[in-house]
Design a protein around this motif. Structure first.
Motif, PDB file in Angstrom:
ATOM      1  N   GLU A   1       0.811  -1.307   0.387  1.00 35.94           N
ATOM      2  CA  GLU A   1       0.308  -0.170   0.364  1.00 35.94           C
ATOM      3  C   GLU A   1       0.637   1.175  -0.221  1.00 35.94           C
ATOM      4  N   SER A   2       2.152   1.266   0.690  1.00 36.40           N
ATOM      5  CA  SER A   2       2.778   2.308   0.486  1.00 36.40           C
ATOM      6  C   SER A   2       2.992   2.700  -0.757  1.00 36.40           C
ATOM      7  N   PHE A   3       3.682   1.920  -2.067  1.00 30.58           N
ATOM      8  CA  PHE A   3       3.503   2.540  -3.410  1.00 30.58           C
ATOM      9  C   PHE A   3       2.620   2.463  -3.948  1.00 30.58           C
ATOM     10  N   GLY A   4       1.525   2.036  -3.193  1.00 31.77           N
ATOM     11  CA  GLY A   4       0.189   2.099  -4.397  1.00 31.77           C
ATOM     12  C   GLY A   4      -0.047   1.441  -4.996  1.00 31.77           C
ATOM     13  N   GLY A   5       0.180  -0.058  -3.942  1.00 29.64           N
ATOM     14  CA  GLY A   5       0.531  -1.436  -5.358  1.00 29.64           C
ATOM     15  C   GLY A   5      -0.687  -2.617  -5.187  1.00 29.64           C
ATOM     16  N   ILE A   6      -1.867  -2.525  -3.761  1.00 34.44           N
ATOM     17  CA  ILE A   6      -2.664  -2.982  -3.921  1.00 34.44           C
ATOM     18  C   ILE A   6      -3.942  -2.922  -3.367  1.00 34.44           C
ATOM     19  N   ASP A   7      -5.328  -3.349  -3.780  1.00 30.74           N
ATOM     20  CA  ASP A   7      -6.895  -2.510  -3.667  1.00 30.74           C
ATOM     21  C   ASP A   7      -7.671  -3.922  -3.182  1.00 30.74           C
TER      22      ASP A   7
ATOM     23  N   ALA B   1       2.563  -4.018  -9.581  1.00 25.31           N
ATOM     24  CA  ALA B   1       1.876  -5.048 -10.339  1.00 25.31           C
ATOM     25  C   ALA B   1       2.889  -5.687 -11.629  1.00 25.31           C
ATOM     26  N   ARG B   2       3.795  -4.244 -11.617  1.00 29.29           N
ATOM     27  CA  ARG B   2       5.153  -4.311 -12.511  1.00 29.29           C
ATOM     28  C   ARG B   2       6.110  -5.018 -12.075  1.00 29.29           C
ATOM     29  N   LEU B   3       6.727  -5.742 -10.463  1.00 33.02           N
ATOM     30  CA  LEU B   3       7.436  -6.117 -10.116  1.00 33.02           C
ATOM     31  C   LEU B   3       6.542  -8.051  -9.859  1.00 33.02           C
ATOM     32  N   HIS B   4       5.355  -7.718  -9.804  1.00 34.37           N
ATOM     33  CA  HIS B   4       4.581  -9.253 -10.473  1.00 34.37           C
ATOM     34  C   HIS B   4       5.134  -9.460 -11.598  1.00 34.37           C
ATOM     35  N   SER B   5       4.680  -9.341 -12.591  1.00 29.96           N
ATOM     36  CA  SER B   5       5.457  -9.253 -13.818  1.00 29.96           C
ATOM     37  C   SER B   5       6.571  -9.937 -14.429  1.00 29.96           C
TER      38      SER B   5
ATOM     39  N   TYR C   1       5.833 -47.558 -18.609  1.00 26.32           N
ATOM     40  CA  TYR C   1       5.289 -46.074 -17.771  1.00 26.32           C
ATOM     41  C   TYR C   1       6.518 -44.825 -17.437  1.00 26.32           C
ATOM     42  N   ALA C   2       5.959 -44.156 -17.766  1.00 23.73           N
ATOM     43  CA  ALA C   2       6.917 -42.439 -17.581  1.00 23.73           C
ATOM     44  C   ALA C   2       6.917 -42.530 -16.173  1.00 23.73           C
ATOM     45  N   HIS C   3       7.927 -41.598 -15.635  1.00 25.20           N
ATOM     46  CA  HIS C   3       7.205 -41.145 -14.320  1.00 25.20           C
ATOM     47  C   HIS C   3       7.648 -39.978 -14.723  1.00 25.20           C
ATOM     48  N   THR C   4       6.709 -38.938 -14.123  1.00 24.69           N
ATOM     49  CA  THR C   4       6.434 -37.369 -13.607  1.00 24.69           C
ATOM     50  C   THR C   4       6.862 -36.573 -12.167  1.00 24.69           C
ATOM     51  N   LEU C   5       7.747 -36.221 -12.653  1.00 22.57           N
ATOM     52  CA  LEU C   5       8.191 -34.974 -11.841  1.00 22.57           C
ATOM     53  C   LEU C   5       7.315 -33.375 -12.322  1.00 22.57           C
ATOM     54  N   ASN C   6       7.407 -32.052 -10.913  1.00 15.81           N
ATOM     55  CA  ASN C   6       7.009 -31.120 -10.838  1.00 15.81           C
ATOM     56  C   ASN C   6       7.430 -30.375 -10.005  1.00 15.81           C
ATOM     57  N   ASN C   7       7.756 -29.173 -10.155  1.00 12.17           N
ATOM     58  CA  ASN C   7       8.535 -28.466  -8.684  1.00 12.17           C
ATOM     59  C   ASN C   7       8.354 -26.807  -9.096  1.00 12.17           C
ATOM     60  N   THR C   8       7.395 -26.221  -8.540  1.00 15.95           N
ATOM     61  CA  THR C   8       7.294 -24.533  -8.367  1.00 15.95           C
ATOM     62  C   THR C   8       8.530 -23.196  -8.814  1.00 15.95           C
ATOM     63  N   VAL C   9       8.523 -22.600  -9.855  1.00 13.15           N
ATOM     64  CA  VAL C   9       9.544 -22.080  -9.870  1.00 13.15           C
ATOM     65  C   VAL C   9       9.474 -20.256  -8.893  1.00 13.15           C
ATOM     66  N   VAL C  10       7.819 -20.618  -9.582  1.00 18.92           N
ATOM     67  CA  VAL C  10       7.520 -18.706  -8.418  1.00 18.92           C
ATOM     68  C   VAL C  10       6.113 -18.769  -8.532  1.00 18.92           C
ATOM     69  N   ALA C  11       5.909 -18.462  -7.393  1.00 14.49           N
ATOM     70  CA  ALA C  11       4.442 -18.356  -7.332  1.00 14.49           C
ATOM     71  C   ALA C  11       4.006 -17.146  -7.206  1.00 14.49           C
ATOM     72  N   PRO C  12       3.510 -15.611  -7.723  1.00 16.87           N
ATOM     73  CA  PRO C  12       2.975 -14.723  -7.208  1.00 16.87           C
ATOM     74  C   PRO C  12       2.667 -14.803  -6.735  1.00 16.87           C
ATOM     75  N   PRO C  13       1.321 -13.737  -6.345  1.00 12.42           N
ATOM     76  CA  PRO C  13       1.686 -12.528  -5.681  1.00 12.42           C
ATOM     77  C   PRO C  13       2.981 -13.008  -4.330  1.00 12.42           C
TER      78      PRO C  13
ATOM     79  N   MET D   1      12.082  -4.379 -15.278  1.00 12.91           N
ATOM     80  CA  MET D   1      11.800  -2.956 -14.297  1.00 12.91           C
ATOM     81  C   MET D   1      12.767  -2.054 -14.811  1.00 12.91           C
ATOM     82  N   GLY D   2      12.234  -1.897 -16.008  1.00  5.78           N
ATOM     83  CA  GLY D   2      12.687  -0.517 -16.623  1.00  5.78           C
ATOM     84  C   GLY D   2      14.166   0.180 -15.635  1.00  5.78           C
ATOM     85  N   PHE D   3      15.126  -1.243 -15.785  1.00  5.85           N
ATOM     86  CA  PHE D   3      16.262  -0.957 -15.194  1.00  5.85           C
ATOM     87  C   PHE D   3      16.589   0.554 -14.184  1.00  5.85           C
TER      88      PHE D   3
END
Length: 428
Positions: free
Chosen positions: A149-155, A175-179, A379-391, A418-420
């Motif tokens: 909220e200090s950045f006006g970033g969430i409602d 929102a930009r940071l999220h993307s 039968y094949a084997h399957t695996l999964n993992n999170t890279v990142v899950a914002p927010p 982030m536009g550098f």
């Protein structure tokens, strides 16, 4: 889903596994499956015998008619009719028996790895190691919503009006940071030779029941009313579903994939939805990593997935720890799993930001994902993992990169997205 042969030949392994997972109430189901399977096999064997006899008699009728012996042929026809009646009775039993076995077998959990720690719930998960330096702040770290909220970033208030609790509007630099984080995660995995995929965000029930247990489906998934479609809870669901009823060439494996999707979850259970915050919510976005491989490869590739997470968070200067899931905390289809937890300077503890799983052939059996090898089809084997899950991941990012003046430091790898900018600053 376990191989029915294991029930026939080594039911004690399955029962011991149930005890390790504190699911003793399912032990009687193992005996029920064995009884039903015995009846099913006897019924199928008898049906096959009857079909063979019917075919032989039908051939005999043709021969008798060719020899102009209609009376003898009529006697044989009566025998065929009697066989047909018994065959129909067996066929009417065969299908329902098979279906009942499948329903029960799908409720029996995958066999866990020998080195999985035994424990009832996540409180007994075992810390393996930590990565990254924890730098305690010499100022009070606000709640993550207050930082946003200090950045006006969430409602959250507007989201409650449009959608209810568990939803949010992200805005401006947040929102930009999220993307930026999801884009960086995508490129991070592409640079590691994972193929980038954007999958369907809705899948059919046949896929849902193939990738998770019924209880998980009931607690997590949103059903589209009037259609055979569910909103995905993670892109893993549609990514594994991509291979439904396929036969893969072992020379082309492993398939390393990274996928982006929104995720939708009911979040039924003890934790509940937060009224103020974005830690446990109905909607979020996620970059996932998924591997489909030969059975002998999955143990090594599981470690590769974990290392990807370690390197990703290390690049963003977020301290993490890796926890091995104990037997009672593993979902039913999992053979082995770890949780990735990020450090929270505000709470001075860690919280989950990702989960890595080796499901061996549990999903592949349900979805008929097979591999042609020199030794035969498996039968094949399957695996999964999170890279990142914002927010959710943004909570750890904001807290760890928060400065005394309220600005948030942007680590160097994220700056091109982030536009550098080197930091984002509070609204004045």
């Amino acid at each position: 889903m376990l191989d029915i042969t294991l029930f026939r030949e080594n039911p004690s392994i399955i029962k011991e596994n149930l005890r390790k997972k504190f699911q003793d109430h399912k032990i009687q189901m193992v005996d029920e499956i064995i009884e039903l399977d015995t009846e099913y096999r006897a019924t199928k064997t008898r049906a096959d015998e009857l079909r063979g006899q019917r075919n032989a008699l039908s051939k005999q009728i043709g021969q008798l008619m060719g020899q102009k012996k209609p009376e003898e042929a009529e006697v044989v026809k009566q025998q065929v009719q009697e066989l047909a009646k018994e065959l129909l009775e067996n066929e009417e039993k065969e299908g329902p028996l098979f279906d009942k076995i499948q329903v029960l077998v799908k409720q029996i959990p995958n066999i866990i790895a020998d080195d999985v720690p035994i424990g009832k719930d996540d409180s007994e998960n075992v810390e393996l190691y930590r990565v990254g330096e924890i730098i305690e702040k010499d100022f009070e770290v606000p709640y993550h919503v207050d930082i946003m909220e200090s950045f006006g970033g969430i409602d959250l208030e507007s989201a409650r009006k449009t959608s209810g609790h568990g939803f949010y509007y992200l805005q401006k630099d947040i929102a930009r940071l999220h993307s930026a984080v999801t884009a960086y995660a995508r490129d991070f995995m592409i640079d590691r030779d994972y193929d980038y995929v954007i999958p369907p965000f809705m899948i059919r029930e046949a896929v849902v029941s193939g990738v998770m247990s019924f209880q998980e489906m009931n607690d997590m998934m949103y059903k589209i009313e009037g259609e055979d479609l569910y909103l995905i809870g993670t892109s893993e669901h549609s990514m594994i579903g991509k291979y439904i009823d396929t036969i893969l060439d072992e020379k082309e494996l492993p398939h390393r994939l990274t996928s982006y999707s929104p995720c939708f979850r009911k979040e039924v259970g003890a934790h509940g939805i937060e009224e103020r915050g974005v830690y446990r919510i109905h909607q979020f976005e996620k970059q996932e990593m998924v591997i489909v491989c030969k059975p002998e490869e999955s143990k090594v590739l599981f470690e590769e997935l974990i290392q990807n997470s370690v390197d990703f968070f290390k690049s963003l200067e977020i301290p993490i720890r890796v926890l091995e899931s104990c037997s009672g905390d593993l979902a039913d289809l999992k053979h082995k799993g770890v949780d990735i937890e990020a450090y929270s300077p505000r709470q001075k503890t860690f919280f989950e930001v990702g989960s890595c799983s080796n499901l061996t052939d549990a999903q592949a059996r349900r979805l008929k994902i097979r591999v042609n090898t020199e030794a035969g089809r498996v039968y094949a084997h399957t695996l999964n993992n999170t890279v990142v899950a914002p927010p959710r991941m943004l909570i750890a990012f904001l807290e760890n990169n928060l400065q005394a003046d309220g600005a948030v430091h942007i680590p160097e790898p994220l700056r091109p997205y982030m536009g550098f900018k080197e930091k984002i600053e509070k609204i004045k």
